[in-house]
Design a protein around this motif. Structure first.
Motif, short mmCIF file in Angstrom:
data_model
loop_
_atom_site.label_atom_id
_atom_site.label_comp_id
_atom_site.label_asym_id
_atom_site.label_seq_id
_atom_site.Cartn_x
_atom_site.Cartn_y
_atom_site.Cartn_z
N TYR A 167 0.83 -1.22 0.00
CA TYR A 167 0.00 0.00 0.00
C TYR A 167 0.86 1.26 0.00
O TYR A 167 0.56 2.23 -0.68
CB TYR A 167 -0.94 0.04 1.21
N SER A 168 1.92 1.24 0.80
CA SER A 168 2.74 2.44 0.93
C SER A 168 3.47 2.73 -0.40
O SER A 168 3.63 3.89 -0.78
CB SER A 168 3.73 2.25 2.08
N LEU A 171 1.01 4.21 -2.66
CA LEU A 171 0.79 5.61 -2.25
C LEU A 171 1.88 6.52 -2.83
O LEU A 171 1.59 7.64 -3.26
CB LEU A 171 0.75 5.71 -0.71
N ALA A 175 0.45 9.67 -4.74
CA ALA A 175 0.42 10.86 -3.86
C ALA A 175 0.66 12.18 -4.59
O ALA A 175 -0.09 13.14 -4.36
CB ALA A 175 1.40 10.68 -2.70
N LEU A 184 -8.81 8.46 -0.37
CA LEU A 184 -8.14 7.15 -0.43
C LEU A 184 -8.91 6.20 0.47
O LEU A 184 -9.19 6.55 1.63
CB LEU A 184 -6.73 7.24 0.12
N TYR A 195 1.65 2.13 6.04
CA TYR A 195 0.72 3.00 5.30
C TYR A 195 -0.11 3.84 6.27
O TYR A 195 -0.24 5.06 6.12
CB TYR A 195 -0.18 2.13 4.42
N VAL A 199 -0.55 8.04 6.52
CA VAL A 199 -1.77 8.85 6.30
C VAL A 199 -2.28 9.47 7.60
O VAL A 199 -3.03 10.45 7.55
CB VAL A 199 -2.90 8.04 5.59
N SER A 208 -7.21 11.35 8.26
CA SER A 208 -7.50 9.94 8.06
C SER A 208 -8.24 9.36 9.25
O SER A 208 -8.02 9.78 10.39
CB SER A 208 -6.16 9.21 7.88
N LYS A 220 -7.03 13.89 1.08
CA LYS A 220 -5.81 14.67 0.80
C LYS A 220 -6.12 16.14 1.10
O LYS A 220 -7.12 16.68 0.64
CB LYS A 220 -5.46 14.48 -0.68
#
Ligand SMILES: C[S@@+](CC[C@H](N)C(=O)[O-])C[C@H]1O[C@@H](n2cnc3c(N)ncnc32)[C@H](O)[C@@H]1O
Length: 221
Positions: A167-168, A171, A175, A184, A195, A199, A208, A220
Motif C-alpha cells: 500500500y505504501s 501511495l 500521492a 483514499l 501506510y 496517512v 485519516s 488529501k
C-alpha cells in the motif's frame, strides 16, 4: 435515479456480492485453524510469496463489503471523480461501484490492476455486463510495475485492496497526483501499519480515520 441503484448494475452487484459470500467459504477452508491475528500477521508479512497466495485464491472474490462498495460509489460522486485508481481488481466488484460513479459524473477513467489472468477475464466480463467497460482500463501484471507510470495528472479517488505490504509503495505513485479533497480507501488496513502511519501523520498531508471493519478512509489536504 443512479447507475448504482438501477439495473443492470444493482442486480449484478447483488449477484456478485452473493458469489463473494459463497466463495468466502473457500477462503475459510484455506485458513481453517488460523486465528484472525495470525491471518493479519500473514497479510502484513512483506516477505511472504504473495503471488503464490493470490494464485491459490484465484477463484475467490475477496471483495470489499457491500457497505464499502456503496461508500466507494458515494465518494466517487461526492468528489465528482473523473480519475480513479484501483490497486487490486479481482472480479471487479469494487470497480463496478466506482465506475458507476464515473458514469453518473458524466464520464471519466478508472485504472485498475490485477495479476491473475482468470480474474482479469471475470472482471472484464462483469464490467461489460454492467455496461461500464468503456470507463475502465484494467492493467494486467504486478501493480508495482503497471501503476508505476502513465497515471492521470490528477487523481480523485484511490482504492487500495491488493497485497497489503505494498500500500505504501502504491501511495508513493499516486500521492503527487492526488488533488486536494481526493479520497483514499484502504481495505484490510490493519495489515499495513506503515501506510497507516503515513496517512495519520499530523504533517503527512492527509486527514485519516479508521471505520467499519478494518477500512481506513483518508482525504488529501
Ligand atoms: C482483495 S482482492 C480485490 C477485491 C476487489 N477490490 C473487490 O472489492 O472486488 C485483491 C486482488 O488483488 C490482486 N493483487 C494482489 N496484489 C497484486 C499486485 N501486486 N498486483 C496486481 N494485482 C494484485 C489479487 O490477485 C486479488 O485479486
Amino acid at each position: 435515479m443512479s447507475t448504482f441503484t438501477t439495473s443492470p448494475v444493482s442486480d449484478l452487484l447483488q449477484r456478485l456480492f452473493a458469489d463473494n459470500e459463497a466463495s468466502a467459504a473457500k477462503l475459510r477452508e484455506m485458513f481453517a485453524g488460523v486465528s484472525a491475528e495470525e491471518r493479519t500477521r500473514r497479510m502484513a508479512d512483506a516477505n511472504r510469496n504473495y503471488r503464490a497466495f493470490y494464485t491459490k485464491a484465484k477463484d475467490i472474490h475477496l471483495a470489499v463489503s457491500p457497505e464499502t462498495g456503496r461508500l466507494l460509489y458515494m465518494l466517487g460522486r461526492a468528489t465528482r471523480a473523473k480519475a480513479i485508481v484501483e490497486f487490486g481488481t479481482s472480479f471487479g466488484i469494487s470497480t463496478i461501484c466506482m465506475a458507476a460513479a464515473l458514469r453518473d459524473n458524466g464520464g471519466g477513467h478508472l485504472i485498475g490492476s490485477e495479476f491473475e489472468p482468470s480474474k482479469l477475464a471475470h472482471a472484464r466480463a462483469n464490467l461489460e455486463a454492467a455496461g461500464l467497460a468503456d470507463l475502465v482500463e484494467i492493467r494486467e501484471g504486478d501493480a508495482i510495475e503497471t501503476l508505476a507510470s502513465d497515471l492521470p495528472d490528477t487523481i480523485d479517488l484511490v482504492l487500495l485492496d491488493g497485497h497489503k505490504p505494498l500500500y505504501s509503495r502504491i501511495l508513493d505513485y499516486v500521492a503527487p497526483r492526488l488533488r486536494p479533497g481526493a479520497c483514499l480507501v484502504a481495505d484490510n488496513a490493519d495489515a499495513c501499519p506503515d501506510y497507516i502511519a503515513r496517512v495519520r501523520a499530523p504533517d503527512g498531508g492527509f486527514v485519516s480515520t479508521p471505520f467499519a471493519d478494518d477500512v481506513e478512509l483518508s482525504i488529501k489536504l
